[in-house]
Write a protein that holds these residues in place. Structure first.
Motif, mmCIF file in Angstrom:
data_model
loop_
_atom_site.group_PDB
_atom_site.id
_atom_site.type_symbol
_atom_site.label_atom_id
_atom_site.label_comp_id
_atom_site.label_asym_id
_atom_site.label_seq_id
_atom_site.Cartn_x
_atom_site.Cartn_y
_atom_site.Cartn_z
ATOM 1 N N GLY A 1 -4.497 15.332 -6.594
ATOM 2 C CA GLY A 1 -5.257 14.536 -5.635
ATOM 3 C C GLY A 1 -6.200 13.540 -6.270
ATOM 4 N N LYS A 2 -5.862 13.069 -7.493
ATOM 5 C CA LYS A 2 -6.727 12.102 -8.160
ATOM 6 C C LYS A 2 -6.701 10.741 -7.461
ATOM 7 C CE LYS A 2 -8.176 14.901 -11.321
ATOM 8 N NZ LYS A 2 -7.869 14.753 -12.736
ATOM 9 N N TRP A 3 -5.672 10.528 -6.641
ATOM 10 C CA TRP A 3 -5.623 9.310 -5.826
ATOM 11 C C TRP A 3 -4.905 9.609 -4.520
ATOM 12 C CZ3 TRP A 3 -1.021 6.737 -4.438
ATOM 13 C CH2 TRP A 3 0.144 7.206 -5.071
ATOM 14 N N ASP A 4 -5.218 8.831 -3.500
ATOM 15 C CA ASP A 4 -4.588 8.996 -2.185
ATOM 16 C C ASP A 4 -3.806 7.758 -1.762
ATOM 17 O OD1 ASP A 4 -5.683 11.655 -1.416
ATOM 18 O OD2 ASP A 4 -7.599 10.593 -1.544
ATOM 19 N N ILE A 5 -4.363 6.588 -2.006
ATOM 20 C CA ILE A 5 -3.674 5.341 -1.723
ATOM 21 C C ILE A 5 -3.842 4.417 -2.922
ATOM 22 C CG2 ILE A 5 -3.890 5.467 0.792
ATOM 23 C CD1 ILE A 5 -6.277 3.539 0.581
ATOM 24 N N ALA A 6 -2.927 3.486 -3.084
ATOM 25 C CA ALA A 6 -3.014 2.503 -4.153
ATOM 26 C C ALA A 6 -2.247 1.266 -3.712
ATOM 27 C CB ALA A 6 -2.434 3.055 -5.461
ATOM 28 N N ALA A 7 -2.493 0.148 -4.401
ATOM 29 C CA ALA A 7 -1.841 -1.107 -4.025
ATOM 30 C C ALA A 7 -1.113 -1.719 -5.215
ATOM 31 C CB ALA A 7 -2.868 -2.089 -3.460
ATOM 32 N N PRO A 8 0.008 -1.108 -5.613
ATOM 33 C CA PRO A 8 0.814 -1.707 -6.686
ATOM 34 C C PRO A 8 1.604 -2.905 -6.146
ATOM 35 C CG PRO A 8 1.942 0.188 -5.802
ATOM 36 C CD PRO A 8 0.622 0.106 -5.076
ATOM 37 N N GLY A 9 2.350 -3.539 -7.010
ATOM 38 C CA GLY A 9 3.258 -4.602 -6.593
ATOM 39 C C GLY A 9 4.639 -4.327 -7.142
ATOM 40 N N TRP A 10 5.649 -4.938 -6.550
ATOM 41 C CA TRP A 10 7.004 -4.750 -7.043
ATOM 42 C C TRP A 10 7.772 -6.063 -7.002
ATOM 43 C CZ3 TRP A 10 9.057 -1.048 -9.819
ATOM 44 C CH2 TRP A 10 10.443 -1.048 -10.025
ATOM 45 N N THR A 11 8.110 -6.548 -8.186
ATOM 46 C CA THR A 11 9.026 -7.672 -8.327
ATOM 47 C C THR A 11 10.378 -7.101 -8.716
ATOM 48 O OG1 THR A 11 7.262 -9.162 -9.055
ATOM 49 C CG2 THR A 11 9.519 -9.798 -9.607
ATOM 50 N N PRO A 12 11.447 -7.433 -8.008
ATOM 51 C CA PRO A 12 12.756 -6.854 -8.333
ATOM 52 C C PRO A 12 13.122 -7.070 -9.795
ATOM 53 C CG PRO A 12 12.868 -8.042 -6.255
ATOM 54 C CD PRO A 12 11.521 -8.351 -6.851
ATOM 55 N N ASP A 13 13.840 -6.101 -10.357
ATOM 56 C CA ASP A 13 14.252 -6.205 -11.756
ATOM 57 C C ASP A 13 15.262 -7.321 -11.971
ATOM 58 O OD1 ASP A 13 12.700 -4.161 -12.907
ATOM 59 O OD2 ASP A 13 14.037 -2.646 -12.097
ATOM 60 N N TRP A 14 15.947 -7.716 -10.927
ATOM 61 C CA TRP A 14 16.837 -8.875 -10.995
ATOM 62 C C TRP A 14 17.026 -9.397 -9.575
ATOM 63 C CZ3 TRP A 14 18.695 -3.875 -11.329
ATOM 64 C CH2 TRP A 14 19.699 -3.495 -10.439
ATOM 65 N N LEU B 1 0.850 -1.184 0.000
ATOM 66 C CA LEU B 1 0.000 0.000 0.000
ATOM 67 C C LEU B 1 0.885 1.232 0.000
ATOM 68 C CD1 LEU B 1 -3.087 0.634 0.163
ATOM 69 C CD2 LEU B 1 -2.735 1.025 2.614
ATOM 70 N N VAL B 2 0.708 2.089 -0.998
ATOM 71 C CA VAL B 2 1.525 3.292 -1.106
ATOM 72 C C VAL B 2 0.653 4.524 -0.871
ATOM 73 C CG1 VAL B 2 1.227 3.480 -3.622
ATOM 74 C CG2 VAL B 2 3.213 4.536 -2.534
ATOM 75 N N TYR C 1 -7.828 0.832 -8.065
ATOM 76 C CA TYR C 1 -7.319 -0.542 -7.970
ATOM 77 C C TYR C 1 -7.307 -1.189 -9.352
ATOM 78 C CZ TYR C 1 -12.201 -2.062 -8.340
ATOM 79 O OH TYR C 1 -13.485 -2.273 -8.781
ATOM 80 N N ARG C 2 -6.410 -2.137 -9.511
ATOM 81 C CA ARG C 2 -6.331 -2.889 -10.755
ATOM 82 C C ARG C 2 -7.514 -3.845 -10.860
ATOM 83 N NH1 ARG C 2 -0.440 -5.222 -9.932
ATOM 84 N NH2 ARG C 2 -0.918 -4.715 -7.755
ATOM 85 N N THR C 3 -8.020 -4.027 -12.063
ATOM 86 C CA THR C 3 -9.229 -4.818 -12.247
ATOM 87 C C THR C 3 -8.964 -6.303 -12.467
ATOM 88 O OG1 THR C 3 -9.189 -4.289 -14.620
ATOM 89 C CG2 THR C 3 -10.522 -2.877 -13.191
ATOM 90 N N ASN C 4 -7.724 -6.667 -12.768
ATOM 91 C CA ASN C 4 -7.449 -8.070 -13.060
ATOM 92 C C ASN C 4 -7.128 -8.848 -11.792
ATOM 93 O OD1 ASN C 4 -4.990 -6.573 -12.881
ATOM 94 N ND2 ASN C 4 -3.907 -8.323 -13.727
ATOM 95 N N SER C 5 -7.110 -10.172 -11.934
ATOM 96 C CA SER C 5 -6.689 -11.078 -10.866
ATOM 97 C C SER C 5 -7.508 -10.850 -9.593
ATOM 98 C CB SER C 5 -5.182 -10.903 -10.621
ATOM 99 O OG SER C 5 -4.721 -11.839 -9.676
ATOM 100 N N VAL C 6 -6.839 -10.913 -8.431
ATOM 101 C CA VAL C 6 -7.536 -10.763 -7.149
ATOM 102 C C VAL C 6 -7.441 -9.342 -6.616
ATOM 103 C CG1 VAL C 6 -7.246 -13.169 -6.474
ATOM 104 C CG2 VAL C 6 -5.473 -11.508 -5.891
ATOM 105 N N HIS C 7 -7.018 -8.400 -7.452
ATOM 106 C CA HIS C 7 -6.772 -7.045 -6.960
ATOM 107 C C HIS C 7 -8.046 -6.365 -6.443
ATOM 108 C CE1 HIS C 7 -2.674 -7.321 -8.163
ATOM 109 N NE2 HIS C 7 -2.971 -7.513 -9.429
ATOM 110 N N LYS C 8 -9.176 -6.656 -7.049
ATOM 111 C CA LYS C 8 -10.421 -6.072 -6.556
ATOM 112 C C LYS C 8 -10.724 -6.582 -5.155
ATOM 113 C CE LYS C 8 -15.324 -5.442 -7.607
ATOM 114 N NZ LYS C 8 -16.423 -5.700 -8.586
#
Length: 596
Positions: free
Chosen positions: A480-493, A341-342, A432-439
């Motif tokens: 202020g179009k968004w306040d919180i979001a739930a992205p993900g981060w997989t390391p680039d290597w 959560l960012v 929120y992202r609409t795919n997978s379990v993000h909803k």
């Protein structure tokens, strides 16, 4: 900051596991290894891949995200890379791709002071132009220079501006060029040079670094450093015209692209297997189709034979129990912070409440991680995460600054701290992202926040828009179009990868259009620790600095880490030879084949 440096045994213990990054989720794969399919590979057929959203960036100069990595890898080659494997540790080492060999001090590829790298290109790699022509060192210079173009810059350009001599000044000048003018962009590239980047001849590249960098070959394995043909100068980077005119030096090429709808990839007739140590080519065509947000529907299509692989959908949680033991199903390691959560620290919402550390600290207690673990498939798929750096990555050390009972939420403490901070009631915009379990994840977080007296206003945002147009836009944040979001981060290597987490996500100096420092976090102490890590004499010292940066970021509560999550994946019964790419969260399309 020097007095905070972790020295001696503490650092050694922290980094000793880096040689074998297999962590708690090792061995979770279901059934037999698909790479062990009987008989030789079979050529032919069309691989059918189905999913939700198009990539946010198709141009390698700005490619981010696991989908972009998996797709661009099949038509755009880099100097170095990693090989797909179902043994996680085999995917970690850097290997030569278009480079003829790995440069070392012994073979003269790395200078004694560690600041000059000389890379020779292998022969026989060609563009699918008419007529075909060789991929040259000049094409790699062009590719690296393009990553800081003003139209679609690479969000990780800080990797290179802090490493290659003169890259920072080159990128600074590029910002003033008209982002909509392809000719102006090309003119800037052709009239300006990066001091530390030289094509000595068609087959020799020389890199001069500002300081030794033990992870420099990892940087040259990222898709952003792929070679770029001169024809790309005709188009605005990653623009609509560019996306219809990609050129390939890999085993496949894009034959048809319908934006947001589908890709059709066909064999590149000028690719030769003996010039490519990382890829193969078995299927005749690859068709990727978008528009299906439901992981249950995608899973059904694969099981019933209408598709072969999911594009951006893990196996639905409800299907996991019945698939255990099925050799088409596997749980693959992808040590990651996914999701987290960012907070938008640049927005005006709630009187700028999220700019206050005390408010962000209060919200740390809101989230029920145990519920999120269940949503994604249970403890064999994910573990609660409390640090920026997940296990199995350089600089990780287990700690929990904001503990709660049983990994659940503590709404009482959250409420008390919010009231103490002067913000007992908040209303937060939550795309929120609409795919997978993000909803489902977003709904769970919304419910948790409600227990703290915080109203979260959910807004569906397609995967392609979520990153590219919403959370990576400073204008959207400032308005202020968004306040919180739930992205993900997989390391680039993986491996020596401390900078692949902290630097792109939290270096305040890199904040701007396309940045992955989504919340605009900026702390001069963290920026200083990043610099200290990048100038450290060895990986173990660097890991100590990365760990300190992690601790400082969590003290500031810049994000709420949620899960260290593996990737559940399923293949159709006709897919054989499937080998996994952790950084792409999927099987390598070039190495699998179809049995019928």
């Amino acid at each position: 900051m020097a007095r905070e440096v972790l020295m001696g045994r503490e650092v050694v213990l922290m980094t000793a596991g880096l040689a074998g990054l297999a962590v708690g989720l090792t061995g979770c794969g279901g059934g037999a290894d698909p790479a062990g399919a009987a008989g030789p590979p079979r050529d032919g057929g069309t691989l059918r891949v189905v999913g939700s959203s198009d990539v946010e960036h198709l141009d390698t100069a700005s490619a981010v995200g696991v989908g972009s990595y998996g797709l661009t890898r099949v038509f755009a080659r880099t100097l170095f890379g990693t090989k797909a494997s179902n043994d996680f540790n085999e995917t970690v080492p850097v290997q030569a791709d278009v480079a003829a060999e790995i440069p070392t001090r012994e073979n003269g590829g790395i200078s004694k002071d560690g600041k000059t790298y000389t890379v020779r290109l292998r022969q026989g790699v060609r563009w699918d132009t008419s007529p075909p022509r060789p991929v040259t060192a000049h094409d790699f210079v062009r590719g690296i220079e393009r990553l800081c173009n003003p139209a679609a810059p690479y969000s990780g350009k800080g990797y290179y501006t802090s490493t290659i001599k003169g890259m920072d000044a080159y990128c600074d000048g590029f910002r003033d060029v008209d982002a909509k003018d392809a000719a102006a962009i090309a003119a800037y590239q052709n009239r300006h040079d990066v001091k530390g980047l030289e094509a000595k001849d068609d087959r020799t590249l020389v890199f001069r670094l500002t300081r030794p960098a033990s992870d420099f070959l990892n940087l040259l394995s990222l898709q952003a450093t792929a070679a770029a043909p001169k024809e790309y100068e005709r188009h605005v980077p990653d623009g609509r015209e560019f996306r219809q005119h990609t050129i390939s030096d890999g085993p496949y090429r894009i034959a048809e692209y319908r934006p947001g709808v589908s890709y059709l990839l066909e064999r590149n007739p000028v690719w030769r297997a003996d010039t490519d140590p990382l890829r193969e080519r078995h299927v005749e065509k690859i068709r990727i189709t978008f528009g299906q947000d439901s992981p249950e529907t995608v899973q059904q299509q694969i099981e019933q034979g209408g598709a072969d692989l999911a594009w951006d959908q893990p196996v639905p949680t409800s299907a996991i129990p019945r698939l255990r033991g099925d050799d088409r199903f596997a749980i693959r390691e992808t040590p990651s912070n996914s999701p987290y959560l960012v907070f938008n620290t640049r927005g005006p919402g709630n009187g700028g409440a999220l700019r206050k550390r005390e408010v962000r600290q209060a919200l740390q207690y809101a989230i029920d991680r145990s519920a999120l673990v269940k949503l994604v498939g249970g403890p064999s798929v994910a573990q609660p995460l409390h640090t920026v750096i997940p296990p199995g990555n350089s600089g990780y050390a287990p700690t929990n600054r904001y503990p709660t009972a049983g990994e659940g939420s503590d709404p009482g403490k959250c409420r008390r701290l919010l009231a103490k901070a002067g913000h007992p009631k908040l209303k937060l915009r939550f795309p929120y992202r609409t795919n997978s379990v993000h909803k489902l994840i977003a709904q769970s977080i919304k419910d948790n926040l409600a227990g703290c007296g915080v109203e979260a206003e959910l807004r569906a945002d397609t995967g392609g828009d979520f990153y590219a147009r919403t959370i990576s836009s400073p204008e959207q944040a400032k308005e202020g179009k968004w306040d919180i979001a739930a992205p993900g981060w997989t390391p680039d290597w993986y491996g020596n990868n401390g900078r692949s987490i902290i630097q792109p996500l939290f270096d305040g100096r890199t904040y701007g259009p396309g940045s992955t420092n989504y919340g605009g976090y900026d702390n001069f102490l963290v920026n200083g620790l990043i610099d200290a890590a990048l100038t450290a004499p060895d990986p173990s010292r660097a890991a100590g600095y990365w760990q300190q940066a992690d601790q400082r970021i969590m003290e500031d509560a810049a994000i709420v880490p949620l899960l260290d999550r593996a990737h559940t994946i399923f293949r159709s019964g006709r897919v054989a030879g499937a080998r996994f790419l952790p950084t792409a969260a999927g099987y390598d399309y070039t190495r699998l084949w179809l049995t019928r």
